[in-house]
Motif scaffolding. Structure first.
Motif, PDB file in Angstrom:
ATOM      1  N   ALA A   1       0.836  -1.205   0.000  1.00 44.27           N
ATOM      2  CA  ALA A   1       0.000   0.000   0.000  1.00 44.27           C
ATOM      3  C   ALA A   1       0.867   1.250   0.000  1.00 44.27           C
ATOM      4  O   ALA A   1       0.581   2.211  -0.722  1.00 44.27           O
ATOM      5  N   MET A   2       1.932   1.231   0.775  1.00 43.16           N
ATOM      6  CA  MET A   2       2.834   2.386   0.818  1.00 43.16           C
ATOM      7  C   MET A   2       3.505   2.595  -0.536  1.00 43.16           C
ATOM      8  O   MET A   2       3.620   3.721  -1.017  1.00 43.16           O
ATOM      9  N   GLU A   3       3.924   1.513  -1.160  1.00 40.66           N
ATOM     10  CA  GLU A   3       4.573   1.594  -2.476  1.00 40.66           C
ATOM     11  C   GLU A   3       3.613   2.153  -3.533  1.00 40.66           C
ATOM     12  O   GLU A   3       3.970   3.044  -4.307  1.00 40.66           O
ATOM     13  N   LEU A   4       2.391   1.647  -3.542  1.00 38.44           N
ATOM     14  CA  LEU A   4       1.404   2.108  -4.523  1.00 38.44           C
ATOM     15  C   LEU A   4       0.986   3.554  -4.266  1.00 38.44           C
ATOM     16  O   LEU A   4       0.804   4.328  -5.203  1.00 38.44           O
ATOM     17  N   ASP A   5       0.851   3.911  -2.991  1.00 35.41           N
ATOM     18  CA  ASP A   5       0.485   5.286  -2.653  1.00 35.41           C
ATOM     19  C   ASP A   5       1.572   6.257  -3.110  1.00 35.41           C
ATOM     20  O   ASP A   5       1.272   7.318  -3.667  1.00 35.41           O
ATOM     21  N   ASP A   6       2.810   5.859  -2.923  1.00 39.36           N
ATOM     22  CA  ASP A   6       3.927   6.693  -3.375  1.00 39.36           C
ATOM     23  C   ASP A   6       3.906   6.834  -4.901  1.00 39.36           C
ATOM     24  O   ASP A   6       4.110   7.917  -5.447  1.00 39.36           O
ATOM     25  N   GLU A   7       3.643   5.726  -5.578  1.00 37.98           N
ATOM     26  CA  GLU A   7       3.571   5.757  -7.045  1.00 37.98           C
ATOM     27  C   GLU A   7       2.440   6.673  -7.512  1.00 37.98           C
ATOM     28  O   GLU A   7       2.610   7.454  -8.450  1.00 37.98           O
TER      29      GLU A   7
ATOM     30  N   ARG B   1     -11.694  12.568  -4.644  1.00 39.95           N
ATOM     31  CA  ARG B   1     -11.108  13.912  -4.535  1.00 39.95           C
ATOM     32  C   ARG B   1      -9.585  13.839  -4.650  1.00 39.95           C
ATOM     33  O   ARG B   1      -8.961  14.607  -5.379  1.00 39.95           O
ATOM     34  N   ASN B   2      -8.982  12.906  -3.912  1.00 38.51           N
ATOM     35  CA  ASN B   2      -7.523  12.765  -3.971  1.00 38.51           C
ATOM     36  C   ASN B   2      -7.057  12.288  -5.341  1.00 38.51           C
ATOM     37  O   ASN B   2      -5.995  12.701  -5.812  1.00 38.51           O
ATOM     38  N   LEU B   3      -7.840  11.417  -5.986  1.00 39.94           N
ATOM     39  CA  LEU B   3      -7.480  10.970  -7.334  1.00 39.94           C
ATOM     40  C   LEU B   3      -7.418  12.149  -8.299  1.00 39.94           C
ATOM     41  O   LEU B   3      -6.510  12.242  -9.120  1.00 39.94           O
ATOM     42  N   VAL B   4      -8.379  13.042  -8.190  1.00 44.56           N
ATOM     43  CA  VAL B   4      -8.391  14.224  -9.052  1.00 44.56           C
ATOM     44  C   VAL B   4      -7.159  15.080  -8.777  1.00 44.56           C
ATOM     45  O   VAL B   4      -6.487  15.551  -9.703  1.00 44.56           O
ATOM     46  N   ILE B   5      -6.820  15.260  -7.509  1.00 45.73           N
ATOM     47  CA  ILE B   5      -5.643  16.059  -7.140  1.00 45.73           C
ATOM     48  C   ILE B   5      -4.376  15.429  -7.711  1.00 45.73           C
ATOM     49  O   ILE B   5      -3.533  16.106  -8.310  1.00 45.73           O
ATOM     50  N   TYR B   6      -4.232  14.098  -7.553  1.00 48.48           N
ATOM     51  CA  TYR B   6      -3.034  13.410  -8.091  1.00 48.48           C
ATOM     52  C   TYR B   6      -2.971  13.551  -9.599  1.00 48.48           C
ATOM     53  O   TYR B   6      -1.899  13.785 -10.169  1.00 48.48           O
ATOM     54  N   ALA B   7      -4.111  13.410 -10.255  1.00 47.43           N
ATOM     55  CA  ALA B   7      -4.148  13.507 -11.723  1.00 47.43           C
ATOM     56  C   ALA B   7      -3.759  14.901 -12.188  1.00 47.43           C
ATOM     57  O   ALA B   7      -2.964  15.042 -13.121  1.00 47.43           O
ATOM     58  N   ILE B   8      -4.295  15.909 -11.549  1.00 41.28           N
ATOM     59  CA  ILE B   8      -3.960  17.296 -11.940  1.00 41.28           C
ATOM     60  C   ILE B   8      -2.505  17.589 -11.667  1.00 41.28           C
ATOM     61  O   ILE B   8      -1.812  18.206 -12.493  1.00 41.28           O
ATOM     62  N   ASN B   9      -1.996  17.148 -10.529  1.00 47.30           N
ATOM     63  CA  ASN B   9      -0.583  17.395 -10.191  1.00 47.30           C
ATOM     64  C   ASN B   9       0.380  16.740 -11.181  1.00 47.30           C
ATOM     65  O   ASN B   9       1.498  17.226 -11.374  1.00 47.30           O
TER      66      ASN B   9
ATOM     67  N   LEU C   1      -5.027  -0.327  -4.751  1.00 47.15           N
ATOM     68  CA  LEU C   1      -5.084   0.144  -3.368  1.00 47.15           C
ATOM     69  C   LEU C   1      -6.405  -0.251  -2.700  1.00 47.15           C
ATOM     70  O   LEU C   1      -6.415  -0.681  -1.538  1.00 47.15           O
ATOM     71  N   ALA C   2      -7.493  -0.141  -3.419  1.00 46.09           N
ATOM     72  CA  ALA C   2      -8.792  -0.541  -2.869  1.00 46.09           C
ATOM     73  C   ALA C   2      -8.818  -2.039  -2.575  1.00 46.09           C
ATOM     74  O   ALA C   2      -9.381  -2.467  -1.565  1.00 46.09           O
ATOM     75  N   ASN C   3      -8.174  -2.833  -3.442  1.00 46.82           N
ATOM     76  CA  ASN C   3      -8.134  -4.280  -3.249  1.00 46.82           C
ATOM     77  C   ASN C   3      -7.379  -4.696  -1.993  1.00 46.82           C
ATOM     78  O   ASN C   3      -7.595  -5.788  -1.484  1.00 46.82           O
ATOM     79  N   ILE C   4      -6.490  -3.857  -1.519  1.00 46.56           N
ATOM     80  CA  ILE C   4      -5.741  -4.210  -0.302  1.00 46.56           C
ATOM     81  C   ILE C   4      -6.207  -3.393   0.904  1.00 46.56           C
ATOM     82  O   ILE C   4      -5.512  -3.291   1.904  1.00 46.56           O
ATOM     83  N   GLY C   5      -7.392  -2.808   0.787  1.00 40.02           N
ATOM     84  CA  GLY C   5      -7.989  -2.137   1.926  1.00 40.02           C
ATOM     85  C   GLY C   5      -7.508  -0.725   2.166  1.00 40.02           C
ATOM     86  O   GLY C   5      -7.646  -0.201   3.265  1.00 40.02           O
ATOM     87  N   SER C   6      -6.945  -0.088   1.153  1.00 42.52           N
ATOM     88  CA  SER C   6      -6.487   1.306   1.266  1.00 42.52           C
ATOM     89  C   SER C   6      -7.069   2.147   0.141  1.00 42.52           C
ATOM     90  O   SER C   6      -6.341   2.669  -0.706  1.00 42.52           O
TER      91      SER C   6
ATOM     92  N   SER D   1      -5.933   2.220 -12.307  1.00 41.81           N
ATOM     93  CA  SER D   1      -5.381   0.913 -11.987  1.00 41.81           C
ATOM     94  C   SER D   1      -4.720   0.911 -10.607  1.00 41.81           C
ATOM     95  O   SER D   1      -4.949   0.004  -9.804  1.00 41.81           O
ATOM     96  N   ILE D   2      -3.925   1.918 -10.345  1.00 40.50           N
ATOM     97  CA  ILE D   2      -3.271   2.018  -9.021  1.00 40.50           C
ATOM     98  C   ILE D   2      -4.324   2.192  -7.935  1.00 40.50           C
ATOM     99  O   ILE D   2      -4.250   1.565  -6.872  1.00 40.50           O
ATOM    100  N   SER D   3      -5.330   3.015  -8.213  1.00 35.77           N
ATOM    101  CA  SER D   3      -6.419   3.218  -7.257  1.00 35.77           C
ATOM    102  C   SER D   3      -7.154   1.906  -6.967  1.00 35.77           C
ATOM    103  O   SER D   3      -7.472   1.596  -5.811  1.00 35.77           O
ATOM    104  N   ASP D   4      -7.414   1.119  -7.999  1.00 34.93           N
ATOM    105  CA  ASP D   4      -8.083  -0.170  -7.832  1.00 34.93           C
ATOM    106  C   ASP D   4      -7.228  -1.129  -7.006  1.00 34.93           C
ATOM    107  O   ASP D   4      -7.746  -1.843  -6.140  1.00 34.93           O
TER     108      ASP D   4
END
Length: 170
Positions: A118-124, A159-167, A149-154, A144-147
């Motif tokens: 989860a930490m690795e995917l969140d960083d990515e 809102r955060n996905l939009v922020i990451y995408a814009i950044n 993370l959801a599969n492992i309970g994170s 895909s990364i979001s999915d």
């Protein structure tokens, strides 16, 4: 003639002997890289509940000194093995294990790897950039990364996905 059939009454477990392709009933291969443990677990558990064999997973089936129950346990264990990728199978395979032990070993394997993954995917996800990708590829990668993370309970909020995408846009 008494009208009784010479065929013995079928056992409730006779149906399990006819299952030759577990992948038909559990179409996911459990894979450490795909992080699909929760989905796989739900499918496998429901299959066993449907055949009244969940006791072989949770330990409530008593297989000591019961050769029929031991046979059934080995079949359920074969089903488990048939739904694992080669790498997962290699890491959980133990001689003389009963199905309950295999089920617990699989659960432990996926739970111990959950937090670092989860930490690795969140960083990515935080550092993803569009680079030379077309927007659709970029969007699919974020989803895909979001999915995963959801599969492992994170799960990640929309809102955060939009922020990451814009950044990540240049």
């Amino acid at each position: 003639m008494t009208g009784e059939s010479s065929n013995p009454k079928p056992s409730p477990n006779d149906k399990i002997y006819g299952i030759t392709n577990i992948k038909y009933y559990v179409p996911l291969l459990l894979d450490l890289d795909r992080l699909n443990y929760d989905s796989w677990k739900e499918l496998f558990k429901n299959h066993c509940i449907g055949y009244k064999l969940y006791g072989h997973l949770d330990g409530s089936a008593k297989i000591e000194d019961d050769s029929e129950c031991e046979k059934v346990d080995n079949i359920v264990k074969q089903w488990l093995y048939g739904t694992l990728t080669q790498s997962v199978l290699q890491s959980i395979l133990k001689p003389n294990a009963i199905t309950t032990d295999v089920w617990k070993t699989i659960e432990d394997l996926f739970h111990e790897n959950k937090e670092p993954k989860a930490m690795e995917l969140d960083d990515e996800l935080c550092s993803i950039t569009i680079g030379d990708s077309i927007f659709m590829e970029y969007y699919i990668r974020i989803e895909s990364i979001s999915d995963l993370l959801a599969n492992i309970g994170s799960p990640v909020s929309k809102r955060n996905l939009v922020i990451y995408a814009i950044n990540g846009l240049s």
